[in-house]
Design a protein around this motif. Sequence first.
Motif, mmCIF file in Angstrom:
data_model
loop_
_atom_site.group_PDB
_atom_site.id
_atom_site.type_symbol
_atom_site.label_atom_id
_atom_site.label_comp_id
_atom_site.label_asym_id
_atom_site.label_seq_id
_atom_site.Cartn_x
_atom_site.Cartn_y
_atom_site.Cartn_z
ATOM 1 N N ALA A 180 3.519 46.229 11.143
ATOM 2 C CA ALA A 180 1.932 45.864 10.756
ATOM 3 C C ALA A 180 1.922 45.251 12.789
ATOM 4 O O ALA A 180 0.386 46.108 12.960
ATOM 5 N N ALA A 183 2.768 47.388 15.355
ATOM 6 C CA ALA A 183 1.781 48.284 15.292
ATOM 7 C C ALA A 183 0.231 47.873 15.709
ATOM 8 O O ALA A 183 -0.142 48.761 17.095
ATOM 9 N N ASP A 184 -0.491 46.555 15.051
ATOM 10 C CA ASP A 184 -1.410 46.070 15.760
ATOM 11 C C ASP A 184 -1.732 45.836 17.323
ATOM 12 O O ASP A 184 -2.393 46.491 17.722
ATOM 13 N N ASN A 187 -0.788 49.651 19.609
ATOM 14 C CA ASN A 187 -2.598 49.969 19.239
ATOM 15 C C ASN A 187 -2.572 51.530 19.693
ATOM 16 O O ASN A 187 -2.880 51.574 20.941
ATOM 17 N N ARG A 189 -4.109 55.029 19.851
ATOM 18 C CA ARG A 189 -5.533 55.453 19.710
ATOM 19 C C ARG A 189 -5.408 56.947 19.153
ATOM 20 O O ARG A 189 -5.196 58.330 19.655
ATOM 21 N N ALA A 209 3.773 52.203 10.043
ATOM 22 C CA ALA A 209 2.237 50.978 9.884
ATOM 23 C C ALA A 209 1.547 51.623 11.157
ATOM 24 O O ALA A 209 0.145 51.069 10.725
ATOM 25 N N ALA A 210 2.101 52.745 11.503
ATOM 26 C CA ALA A 210 1.453 53.731 12.473
ATOM 27 C C ALA A 210 0.655 54.626 11.517
ATOM 28 O O ALA A 210 -0.667 54.506 12.629
ATOM 29 N N ASP A 212 -0.821 53.686 8.916
ATOM 30 C CA ASP A 212 -1.694 52.908 8.498
ATOM 31 C C ASP A 212 -2.509 52.602 9.713
ATOM 32 O O ASP A 212 -4.328 52.681 9.301
ATOM 33 N N HIS A 213 -2.223 52.415 10.758
ATOM 34 C CA HIS A 213 -3.551 51.769 11.719
ATOM 35 C C HIS A 213 -4.022 53.157 12.423
ATOM 36 O O HIS A 213 -5.276 52.783 12.429
ATOM 37 N N ASN A 216 -6.838 52.896 9.681
ATOM 38 C CA ASN A 216 -8.274 52.299 9.899
ATOM 39 C C ASN A 216 -8.876 52.584 10.861
ATOM 40 O O ASN A 216 -10.295 51.926 11.292
ATOM 41 N N GLN A 217 -8.442 53.617 11.597
ATOM 42 C CA GLN A 217 -9.339 53.792 12.946
ATOM 43 C C GLN A 217 -10.251 55.380 12.255
ATOM 44 O O GLN A 217 -11.511 55.576 13.184
ATOM 45 N N GLN A 428 -2.658 36.789 17.589
ATOM 46 C CA GLN A 428 -3.986 38.186 17.904
ATOM 47 C C GLN A 428 -5.120 37.518 18.674
ATOM 48 O O GLN A 428 -5.223 37.885 19.448
#
Length: 594
Positions: A180, A183-184, A187, A189, A209-210, A212-213, A216-217, A428
């Motif tokens: 996670a 992937a965060d 980022n 897009r 994880a990607a 989920d990322h 989340n967008q 982060q």
Amino acid sequence: MNLSSTIKSIQDIMRKDDGVDGDAQRLGQLTWMLFLKVFDQREKEWEDDNAAYQSPLPERFRWRNWAAYVPGKDGKKAPQKTPTEIIGFVNNELFAELKERIDPSKSSAHKVIKQVFEDSNNYMKSGPQLLAVIEKLEDAIHFDDFKERAQLGDVYEQLLNDLRGAGNAGEFYTPRAITAFMADRVNPRLDKRETVMDPACGTGGFLTAAIDHFRNQLDNHSSAADKRAIEELIHGIEKKQLPHLLCTTNMLLHGIDNPYQIERRNTLGIPWNEWGADKVNCIITNPPFGGFEDDGVGSDYPADLRTRETADMFMALIVKKLLKENGRAAVVLPDGFLFGDGIKNTLKKLLLRDCKLHTIVRLPKGVFAPYTTIKTNLLFFTKGAVVDDGTEHFHTDTIWFYEHPYPAGYKSYSKTKPIRFEEFASIQAWWGNEENGFADREENERAWKYEFKIEREKAEAAAAPHWQRAEELNNAAAKLESEASDLRKSLVGTQDVICREKTETQIADLRAQVEPLRLQARDAKAAGDRLYWPIFNLDQPNPRAPQDEIHDPDLLLEKYKKLLGEIEETENLLKSELAAALAHHFTGVEATDA
């Protein structure tokens, strides 16, 4: 009974079956059954959404029509096949259909089924035991509840531990906190439709994880096309059958309706020149390290990048073949890559030249326990634009390091106390923005930087005279060799014995002068290399932390090998200097004897 307990009880049932021999076969048996169960549940969702949905499986071979327990005359759920008929049905009908008669050219869904079953087998011989396994799956696995789907990560960790115990060294579970976080930071897009690849995807931890990322967008303004695009943006390749099957199942559970983009093949076995222009925007991966490919795999790699060590081969591919210009990557690598020399130095030079390696997160021991105790690092880099003006350009100037600490009160991680995503909050907050060159980053007790450009320029300036001297000596040797070659050509057709003897003597004299020049050139180059190549040692310690005494046997072995190499290099240098000093003496003796 929770899902983890269910898996254990299923494995206990299989242990009673005479046909299942060892952990590897138990896992193989469980994974294909788990796939069919999950695939059937996803098909029910697709049918609800689309009345015209057509299954790639013939009706009688869908889980619901042969395996699912259904109400009998008394209203109680019972199996559709009797204990005496189910083994014959699975071996002679189900597998014959799925392994041999599914046509992968019909659709991508057919291709997925074909890939899943081409190397799967039914090992169970007992009808009652097989039905008992099916009953457990029926009772415990209902993935229409998203919370139960999420539990599959815990099951995968358990399965992977068993997989390692079954003799599959190098196969281990990457904690979800790590996948996670990577992937965060990379980022990917969704609005830019950035593609994500894991070329060694295992069971799909980085890909989920990607996914989920990306999700989340999404917001209330996102279109149906945005939601559908996620499936097309995810790409994975996995060599081994069991992880590939688990990954395919994992994709189904994460809403990827048709995981055809999860290929089952050996990434490292794909010929170098078969990789085309279809590169990706983002790579997030934990390539297997410590293992070696079979002879012949990678034999067509460029000569300076040729190796059989798996992580090294993956790094060469990522930098040269997989990542687009301005594409971003995050890769898990062991400490040995940071301080290793030889081919590892060549790879690090390639990485720092062609990419901007901006951040290395140094993880403490135990992150991957119990699978490995080797210390690991997260490397984050961006592929630079190609500059082709005849000079060597390095995209990396400054490399930042961040030492991830244990949480308060921890001395190590364990299965019951794994690393958590929340622990990365301080990194982060410190991270900053790549668009301004991470100008906001500051050094602290956990963060420091290595000014690679400054060190490189100093090393190049120090090494240049030695390299120039080596070039001059080699040129002088080449000139003498050319003169000797011309003299040799002049003898063609000459019958005069005296002339031939005189010319042969001249040729011998010229060649006698060449060897010491070559030796001196080699020594001069080695002297320059000793000043230059240490800049690629990326095992840069935290200057604000006390240095721990090393007890890790893998690190000690690497340092021992390095020391042996340095000793051998010094011995060779002394031998060549001695040979050069004595060369004229021996040449004179030979001439006198003649």
